[in-house]
Design an enzyme around this catalytic site. Structure first.
Site, short mmCIF file in Angstrom:
data_model
loop_
_atom_site.label_atom_id
_atom_site.label_comp_id
_atom_site.label_asym_id
_atom_site.label_seq_id
_atom_site.Cartn_x
_atom_site.Cartn_y
_atom_site.Cartn_z
N GLN A 1 0.83 -1.22 0.00
CA GLN A 1 0.00 0.00 0.00
C GLN A 1 0.86 1.26 0.00
O GLN A 1 0.55 2.22 -0.70
CB GLN A 1 -0.90 0.07 1.25
CG GLN A 1 -1.44 -1.24 1.75
CD GLN A 1 -2.78 -1.61 1.15
OE1 GLN A 1 -3.10 -1.17 0.06
NE2 GLN A 1 -3.52 -2.42 1.86
N ASP B 1 -5.13 -0.18 -8.16
CA ASP B 1 -4.83 -1.24 -7.19
C ASP B 1 -5.78 -2.40 -7.50
O ASP B 1 -6.78 -2.60 -6.83
CB ASP B 1 -5.06 -0.71 -5.77
CG ASP B 1 -4.81 -1.80 -4.74
OD1 ASP B 1 -4.15 -2.80 -5.05
OD2 ASP B 1 -5.30 -1.64 -3.60
N TYR C 1 3.20 -12.06 -1.73
CA TYR C 1 2.87 -11.89 -3.15
C TYR C 1 3.90 -12.60 -3.97
O TYR C 1 5.05 -12.58 -3.61
CB TYR C 1 2.93 -10.43 -3.56
CG TYR C 1 1.75 -9.60 -3.15
CD1 TYR C 1 0.60 -10.15 -2.62
CD2 TYR C 1 1.79 -8.23 -3.33
CE1 TYR C 1 -0.47 -9.34 -2.28
CE2 TYR C 1 0.73 -7.43 -2.99
CZ TYR C 1 -0.39 -7.99 -2.45
OH TYR C 1 -1.44 -7.19 -2.11
#
Ligand code: SAM
Length: 326
Positions: A79, A173, A249
């Site tokens: 983020q 996003d 990720y």
């Protein structure tokens, strides 16, 4: 609760009971797994399967169509980078649009910038917003900022209706283009295609910036190549690829039986600007570390700083060769 049959079949199968493994055509031959303490939520929206579980090492985890979207432990890395790489690269960003990002984490980061006057978000799936508010209050806190206006709908359609030159920055996003289900592509598919980038560039002011999730150099050089080539045709200011580490990720979770444990842990971003006042992404002109006025209710930055901003654009040789050649 236990995983329903429907969910289990969507997420393939499970060999190690109590573990979630990400299995996907996006990363054939490997899968990242986390131990599940407790399933907290399972639902099916009009767009995707939504799952929240308590993991034993990464806190709560949000999963959409079998793909990890965020964990409480490492969400800060993603983020903060996808937001501050663009917003710290231009002076005085005022109008910002977030596409996707229903969890609210990017909003939380945009709100740190005191120059920003308007924060629009267009998320396709209201269930993601509701689930985040219920289970991830430290992420969904982004919605509490009075500058935020939430639009539920398709980001592609939303952008088409935006008057030309509206935004200083757009942050995409999104989820991955291919969802876990082998038989359909996810709602984010279009967000990686050329017509979408074209609409983004029209919605930006001259010298405006876009930041978009752009997959991992370890897994998806072929997708990255295409994205870079598309961006070079459309964004006439500058086109850059940056990357950071996010342990979970990419990523995919299942309750599996065949466990090939592998953590890629690297995610990339495209940072582009439109023709106009030039933007040198590698040298931030609007450092946030100097922001003297953070709200009291907000935690300080955990990951981003000016040094890591500049370093994010240094690429390993194999990736640099491909990206520079496009
Ligand atoms: N950081 C996360 C990652 O890369 O795994 C992504 C987080 S965010 C939850 C991604 C959001 O994009 C999802 O909530 C999904 O519903 C939303 N999304 C996907 N396609 C969209 C579209 N066409 N328009 C608007 N939002 C979309």
């Amino acid at each position: 609760g236990s995983i329903s049959m429907e969910t289990e079949s969507n997420y393939i199968s499970s060999v190690i009971p109590g573990w979630f493994s990400e299995i996907s055509p996006m990363w054939p031959g490997e899968a990242h797994s986390l131990k599940v303490e407790k399933i907290l939520f399972e639902g099916k929206s009009d767009f995707q399967n939504v799952l929240v579980f308590q993991s034993s090492t990464y806190g709560k985890v949000l999963v959409l169509d079998g793909v990890i979207q965020l964990t409480e432990r490492d969400e800060c890395a993603y983020q903060e980078m996808i937001t501050h790489l663009p917003l710290c690269s231009i002076p005085n960003p005022k109008k910002v649009l977030v596409i996707g990002g229903g969890d609210g984490g990017v909003l939380r980061e945009v709100a740190r910038h005191s120059s920003v006057e308007q924060i629009d978000i267009c998320e396709i799936d209201k269930m993601v917003v509701d689930v985040s508010k219920q289970f991830f209050p430290e992420v969904a806190v982004g919605y509490e900022d009075p500058r935020v206006k939430l639009h539920i709908g398709d980001g592609v359609a939303f952008l088409k209706a935006v008057p030309a030159g509206t935004y200083d920055a757009i942050i995409v996003d999104s989820s991955d283009p291919i969802a876990l289900c082998l038989f359909h592509s996810g709602p984010a598919q279009e967000l990686f295609e050329k017509p979408f980038f074209d609409t983004v560039s029209k919605a930006l002011r001259p010298g405006g910036v876009v930041s978009t999730q752009a997959e991992s150099i370890w897994l998806h050089m072929h997708i990255i190549e295409d994205i870079v080539a598309n961006c070079r045709q459309i964004f006439k200011g500058s086109v850059n690829y940056a990357w950071t580490t996010v342990p979970t990720y990419p990523r995919h979770i299942l309750l599996i039986f065949l466990l090939l444990l592998s953590v890629v842990g690297v995610i990339g971003f495209m940072l582009c600007s439109t023709e106009g006042p030039s933007v040198d992404f590698k040298h931030p002109v609007n450092p946030i570390d100097a922001d003297k006025n953070p709200s009291k209710s907000r935690e300080p930055l955990k990951f981003y700083n000016s040094e890591i901003h500049t370093a994010a654009f240094c690429l390993p040789t194999f990736a640099k060769k491909v990206i520079d050649s496009k």
